[in-house]
Design an enzyme around this catalytic site. Structure first.
Site, short mmCIF file in Angstrom:
data_model
loop_
_atom_site.label_atom_id
_atom_site.label_comp_id
_atom_site.label_asym_id
_atom_site.label_seq_id
_atom_site.Cartn_x
_atom_site.Cartn_y
_atom_site.Cartn_z
N TYR A 1 -14.52 -12.64 0.15
CA TYR A 1 -15.24 -11.36 0.04
C TYR A 1 -16.58 -11.54 -0.68
O TYR A 1 -17.58 -10.92 -0.33
CB TYR A 1 -14.40 -10.32 -0.70
CG TYR A 1 -13.39 -9.60 0.18
CD1 TYR A 1 -13.78 -8.55 1.02
CD2 TYR A 1 -12.05 -9.95 0.19
CE1 TYR A 1 -12.87 -7.89 1.83
CE2 TYR A 1 -11.13 -9.30 0.99
CZ TYR A 1 -11.55 -8.27 1.82
OH TYR A 1 -10.65 -7.63 2.62
N ASP B 1 -6.82 -2.98 -7.38
CA ASP B 1 -7.33 -3.58 -6.15
C ASP B 1 -7.65 -5.05 -6.41
O ASP B 1 -7.97 -5.43 -7.54
CB ASP B 1 -8.59 -2.86 -5.65
CG ASP B 1 -8.87 -3.22 -4.20
OD1 ASP B 1 -8.27 -2.61 -3.31
OD2 ASP B 1 -9.67 -4.15 -3.96
N ARG C 1 -3.58 6.68 0.87
CA ARG C 1 -4.10 7.90 1.50
C ARG C 1 -3.15 8.61 2.43
O ARG C 1 -3.37 9.76 2.79
CB ARG C 1 -5.40 7.58 2.25
CG ARG C 1 -6.58 7.39 1.31
CD ARG C 1 -7.78 6.81 2.04
NE ARG C 1 -7.42 5.48 2.54
CZ ARG C 1 -8.28 4.62 3.06
NH1 ARG C 1 -9.55 4.94 3.18
NH2 ARG C 1 -7.88 3.44 3.48
N ARG D 1 -6.77 11.14 -6.18
CA ARG D 1 -7.93 10.31 -5.83
C ARG D 1 -9.22 11.12 -5.92
O ARG D 1 -10.26 10.62 -6.34
CB ARG D 1 -7.73 9.75 -4.42
CG ARG D 1 -8.91 9.06 -3.78
CD ARG D 1 -9.12 7.68 -4.38
NE ARG D 1 -10.25 7.02 -3.75
CZ ARG D 1 -11.52 7.23 -4.08
NH1 ARG D 1 -11.83 8.11 -5.03
NH2 ARG D 1 -12.49 6.58 -3.48
N ARG E 1 0.81 -1.22 0.00
CA ARG E 1 0.00 0.00 0.00
C ARG E 1 0.84 1.27 0.00
O ARG E 1 0.46 2.29 0.58
CB ARG E 1 -0.95 0.04 1.22
CG ARG E 1 -2.09 -0.96 1.15
CD ARG E 1 -3.26 -0.40 0.36
NE ARG E 1 -4.34 -1.35 0.29
CZ ARG E 1 -5.42 -1.33 1.06
NH1 ARG E 1 -5.56 -0.38 1.97
NH2 ARG E 1 -6.36 -2.23 0.92
#
Ligand code: CP3
Length: 348
Positions: free
Chosen positions: A155, A79, A33, A42, A29
């Site tokens: 998921y 992702d 952010r 973003r 990552r």
């Protein structure tokens, strides 16, 4: 060409089983952010999946941490939930909530997954890979990736994130044929997705099995080790020199069997395991990757130096890629990442 590249790129050298001191470093990552320049780009995309599928934006944010810190690898910005979305499964990201997916409950949900459609939806990801390969500095390795079939299936059965993925584990025990059909369909799609990334220029591939650790040993063999072993074999049949990194997060003592049976070139080690133990149980020539606690990076200062130096000591003389044990968290001060770089780069 691959052999020449391996000699000039520290990360590829370690993936080929060599040792480097200081070790090559990148961070899971690393685009994210915690970087103000990431947040700015973003904010230009309407939603997270559109962002992943916009080559201009995805290329730019992949490069941001390379420019800022000079990592040894760039990881494609995308992702693990892009492939299920591309296959036609409903997936969305709500701000502050993480991913939300439709729940797989029966055969019809699996039969609806459409690989022909998927290839056209994920085409922009391949464009991002081609652009990155054209502009990255020669010493930087481009890593492509996918979620491993079990984690993506988890998921899809759960309908989103979960602490223990109880619904997925229940289906795996109670309706093993149904869960196997889902995993098989994802295996096929993951192979196609990774083959396309390799063709587009990815120099190493990583399989994120982030929720492998919720499984019992027998279930871990069936849903984590076996599909990963088949994927690695199929990828190698087409790209014999393309290294694969497997990350069975939470594997614990199953790490050794995972490495031996899947024959991945490197194994991602999470924060809970002693790096020296992991290095000791990996087959000769298999590299380790990890495993600094992301919270040591948030803390910075003396705590960061202590943890990073003790990890450097544990892995000295072993084929190892310095990384975190899990992804960077958004509250990480960017200066602490620079601090970590200088600690690792001055390792002797
Ligand atoms: O820099 C990189 O590592 C490359 C890009 C990357 C992302 N996700 C970007 C991302 C990679 C390799 C991933 C993998 C991923 N995605 C995993 C496996 C690794 C792990 O963390 O265990 C998983 C489980 C996911 C699924 C996912 N994506 C979740 C649970 C979330 C929400 C949680 C969160 O941090 O917001 C995401 C969103 C996501 N993926 C973000 C980023 C930068 C944040 C979303 C945003 O910027 O709005």
């Amino acid at each position: 060409m691959t052999e020449h590249a391996a000699s000039t790129k520290p990360l590829l050298a370690v993936l080929a089983g060599q040792t480097r001191n200081p070790p090559p470093i990148w961070l899971m990552r690393q685009a994210g952010r915690y970087l103000p320049e990431y947040r700015k780009v973003r904010s230009e995309a309407p939603n997270f999946l559109a962002f992943c599928l916009a080559p201009d934006l995805a290329t730019e944010v992949t490069l941001q941490p390379i420019r800022r810190y000079g990592f040894d690898a760039a990881i494609l910005f995308s992702d693990i939930l892009v492939p299920p979305f591309a296959l036609g499964h409903p997936v969305r990201f709500e701000a502050g909530e993480g991913p939300l997916l439709a729940r797989v409950t029966g055969r019809a949900d699996i039969e609806a997954l459409d690989l022909v459609r998927a290839r056209s939806v994920w085409a922009p990801v391949m464009e991002t890979v081609r652009r990155l390969r054209a502009v990255l500095p020669p010493e930087v390795t481009l890593i492509g990736f996918a979620g491993a079939p079990f984690t993506v299936a988890a998921y899809m059965v759960e309908g989103g994130g979960s602490r223990d993925f109880a619904a997925a584990r229940r289906m795996a025990h109670a309706q093993p044929d149904l869960f196997a059909a889902l995993v098989a369909r994802l295996e096929e799609a993951t192979l196609a997705y990774l083959n396309e990334q390799a063709e587009a220029g990815a120099e190493a591939l990583m399989l994120f099995d982030s929720w492998a650790g919720v499984l019992s040993p027998s279930q871990f063999r069936t849903w984590v080790i076996a599909p990963t072993a088949r994927l690695v074999r199929a990828l190698r049949a087409r790209f014999p020199n393309l290294p694969v990194i497997g990350f069975p997060r939470g594997a614990g003592p199953m790490l050794a069997e995972y490495a031996a049976v899947t024959a991945v070139n490197a194994v991602g080690v999470d924060t809970t395991l002693p790096a020296a133990w992991a290095a000791g149980v990996l087959p000769a020539g298999t590299a380790g990757q990890g495993n600094l606690d992301p919270m040591a990076l948030v803390a910075g200062g003396a705590a960061l130096r202590r943890e990073a130096e003790s990890l450097l000591n544990e892995i000295r003389g072993k084929p190892w890629i310095f990384n975190l044990g899990h992804g960077i968290v958004p509250e990480t001060p960017p200066d602490h990442v620079a601090e970590l770089m200088s600690i690792v780069r001055s390792a002797r």
